[in-house]
Write an enzyme that holds these catalytic residues in place. Structure first.
Site, mmCIF file in Angstrom:
data_model
loop_
_atom_site.group_PDB
_atom_site.id
_atom_site.type_symbol
_atom_site.label_atom_id
_atom_site.label_comp_id
_atom_site.label_asym_id
_atom_site.label_seq_id
_atom_site.Cartn_x
_atom_site.Cartn_y
_atom_site.Cartn_z
ATOM 1 C CE LYS A 94 22.161 1.806 19.106
ATOM 2 N NZ LYS A 94 23.073 1.358 20.141
ATOM 3 C CD GLU B 161 24.813 -7.320 6.445
ATOM 4 O OE1 GLU B 161 24.753 -6.079 6.662
ATOM 5 O OE2 GLU B 161 25.752 -8.027 6.844
ATOM 6 N N GLY C 291 22.578 -2.836 20.496
ATOM 7 C CA GLY C 291 21.876 -3.688 19.531
ATOM 8 C C GLY C 291 21.530 -5.059 20.088
ATOM 9 N NE ARG C 292 27.105 -6.955 22.495
ATOM 10 C CZ ARG C 292 27.717 -5.935 21.918
ATOM 11 N NH1 ARG C 292 27.365 -5.559 20.705
ATOM 12 N NH2 ARG C 292 28.676 -5.289 22.544
ATOM 13 C CD GLU D 18 27.953 -7.671 17.908
ATOM 14 O OE1 GLU D 18 28.055 -8.044 16.726
ATOM 15 O OE2 GLU D 18 26.967 -7.053 18.330
ATOM 16 C CG HIS E 115 21.099 -38.945 19.169
ATOM 17 N ND1 HIS E 115 21.190 -40.311 19.298
ATOM 18 C CD2 HIS E 115 20.166 -38.542 20.074
ATOM 19 C CE1 HIS E 115 20.325 -40.721 20.215
ATOM 20 N NE2 HIS E 115 19.701 -39.666 20.705
ATOM 21 C CE LYS F 78 28.776 -3.741 10.507
ATOM 22 N NZ LYS F 78 28.174 -2.795 11.443
#
Ligand code: F6P
Length: 548
Positions: free
Chosen positions: A209, A215, A270-271, A356, A387, A515
């Site tokens: 965005k 990254e 973003g999410r 977030e 399990h 960041k």
């Protein structure tokens, strides 16, 4: 704009506190015994999707009081504010309009005096045309070969949503295109993904965005170097790199051709962005028509959320249930348990969506909140999770509400597998609800050949208290439309929770500090200089320097 208030001061909140004291001692077994219609009373349905709330520690009064709370905090007005495009993301001064991306109506939707829907449609057409070229083989790589592998490079919302959807709908995948995702700045992610790929037939989607995320830019640079090592000529980048971003300037500066940019807008969080150009990897993997079905499924949930009365409103009721457990029972986590292998990334996706959004401790008035907000979201696909961590859900000391999710029909009908899978789904929700009493354990053990001493020693360990709440979500079969329904439901649930908790759900200032500090330390590591840190951070950096 969203109203500012203190939820704990609401009349309904006080009533709920009293009501909690009456309801919490009751066992779900008792509640089921009292009401043979409990399933009907507490089930909600939207088209094919069934939401069974009956195995929750609630009575009809609970939901009425919770709904009263939602009314008191003016939830209906908040919902309208979002859909109308008011700048409800106040700390960033933005509207929140992911719903506009799946709005197929003819209405006009104004943001800053402009109807945004024509622009949305324009980008959708661009995505459609691109997919058509890719799938028909018209779009070729620099040596004229057809593209057969698409790699999405992005992180957070520019990765988790598309990746989860591609995985959930794997059985709908186009045959001639494979899809991979690189997100982690750990070089292993890029190295392992690129290892088996051919630069001549690989296309990279750089999804960011902001187009400033360290990254993603690092991984994009690595991918370009890898590509140019073979292709050599920079002019070939055009055929192998496209970008999805709101920051056109930064994309052009990176070297991606302007016609290869798929835009979106700052009113898409973003999410919440998989419905935007960020969904291009989904459209590449499944075909644009499937992507559109996904949007239509979300649109159906949007309509329900906007129009249904609060008591019948699925995202609203699920959000209120979460408030009930978080703020009255004091639950600190919530498990998401898909009984569908293809949905195994859903918990990861929901972690970002919910944590977030609502992992906040400052209210909309800028004051510290005096109540708990977002619980930790976690989970994994059944039956594997049975399990690993189910022991704790059944017999641990913490109360963990959970969502069980399953299709009635498998995407891979294989012998008896699906009946077996679903028998586990049903059995687990039943076991969590009922538990097993001391009497039942004693009765069961007495039929085994064991001494009474051994029996008595074993009994307390085999008792299950039960009374563990779960919500069951079922649908006929996983389709793009159903998945759109499901994701939009969780998005709206998240929004409702934030409205009641009086927090801003659409910013994420909490990710900034890490960041910032990483930026400083990165400079130190690369230039071999040292700033003043605490002794632990200095010690760790020294350890790295000695051992690298
Ligand atoms: O983690 C912080 C965050 O800003 C997320 O909200 C976002 O989804 C992610 O980083 C990626 O951001 P971008 O798409 O701008 O690269």
């Amino acid at each position: 704009m969203l109203k500012n208030y203190s939820p704990t001061q609401a009349k309904a909140w006080q009533k709920l506190e009293k009501h909690y004291r009456e309801v919490s001692p009751k066992h779900l077994r008792e509640l089921f015994a009292q009401d043979p219609q409990r399933f009907e009373t507490f089930s909600l349905q939207l088209e094919d999707m069934l939401f069974d709330l009956s195995k929750n520690r609630i009575t009809e009064e609970t939901l009425l009081l919770l709904t009263e709370l939602a009314e008191e905090v003016e939830l209906p007005a908040a919902i309208e504010s979002m859909f109308r495009g008011e700048p409800i993301n106040a700390t960033e001064g933005r509207a929140v309009l992911h719903t506009a991306l799946r709005n197929f109506s003819d209405e006009s939707l104004q943001v800053d005096g402009e109807n945004i829907l024509p622009e949305v449609r324009e980008v959708q057409q661009q995505m459609k045309a691109f997919c058509h070229k890719l799938h028909s083989g018209e779009w070729t790589g620099y040596t004229g070969k057809q593209i057969n592998h698409v790699v999405n490079i992005g992180i957070g919302g520019s990765d988790l949503g598309p990746q989860m959807v591609c995985e959930a709908l794997k059985s709908y995948k186009k045959e001639n295109i494979d899809i991979s995702f690189i997100s982690n700045v750990d070089g292993t992610d890029a190295a392992e993904t690129l290892r088996h790929l051919n630069p001549e037939t690989t296309l990279f989607i750089i999804a960011s965005k902001t187009f400033t995320t360290k990254e993603t830019i690092t991984n994009a640079n690595t991918a370009r170097e890898w590509f140019l090592k073979k292709a050599e000529d920079k002019a070939h980048v055009k055929k192998h790199f496209v970008a999805l971003s709101t920051n056109v300037e930064a994309v052009v500066e990176f070297g991606i051709a302007s016609e290869n940019i798929f835009r979106f807008w700052d009113w898409v969080g973003g999410r919440f962005s998989l419905w935007s150009a960020i969904g291009l990897s989904i459209a590449c993997a499944l075909g644009y028509d499937r992507f559109e079905e996904l949007l239509k499924g979300a649109e159906a949930m949007d309509k329900h959320f906007r129009q249904a009365p609060l008591r019948q409103n699925i995202p609203v009721q699920l959000a209120l249930l979460s408030i009930w457990y978080t703020n009255f029972f004091g639950c600190q986590t919530h498990a998401v348990l898909p009984y569908d292998q293809y949905l195994h990334l859903l918990p990861d996706y929901l972690q970002q969506l919910m944590m977030e959004s609502n992992g906040k401790s400052t209210d909309r008035n800028g004051q510290p909140v005096k109540y708990q907000t977002q619980p930790v979201i976690w989970g994994a696909a059944g039956t594997n999770s049975q399990h690993s961590f189910f022991q704790l859900i059944h017999q641990g000391t913490v109360l963990i509400p959970s969502d069980f999710i399953a299709p009635a029909v498998s995407q891979n009908p294989l012998g008896q597998h699906h009946a077996l899978l679903l028998s586990n789904f049903f059995a687990q929700t039943e076991a969590l609800m009922k538990g097993k009493t001391e009497e039942e354990v004693r009765d069961e053990l007495s039929r085994k050949n064991m001494s009474s001493e051994a029996l008595e020693q074993l009994v307390p360990h085999k008792v299950f208290a039960g009374n563990k709440p779960s919500t069951s979500i079922m649908f006929k079969q996983m389709t793009p439309y159903v998945l759109g329904n499901l994701i939009a439901m969780y998005e709206h649930k998240t929004f409702v929770q934030g409205v009641v908790w009086n927090v801003y759900s659409f910013d994420q200032w909490g990710v900034e500090l890490g960041k910032q500090l990483a930026g400083t330390i990165e400079g130190e590591l690369l230039q071999d200089k040292q700033e003043n840190h605490d002794s632990s951070t200095t010690g760790l950096i020294d350890y790295y320097r000695i051992n690298r």
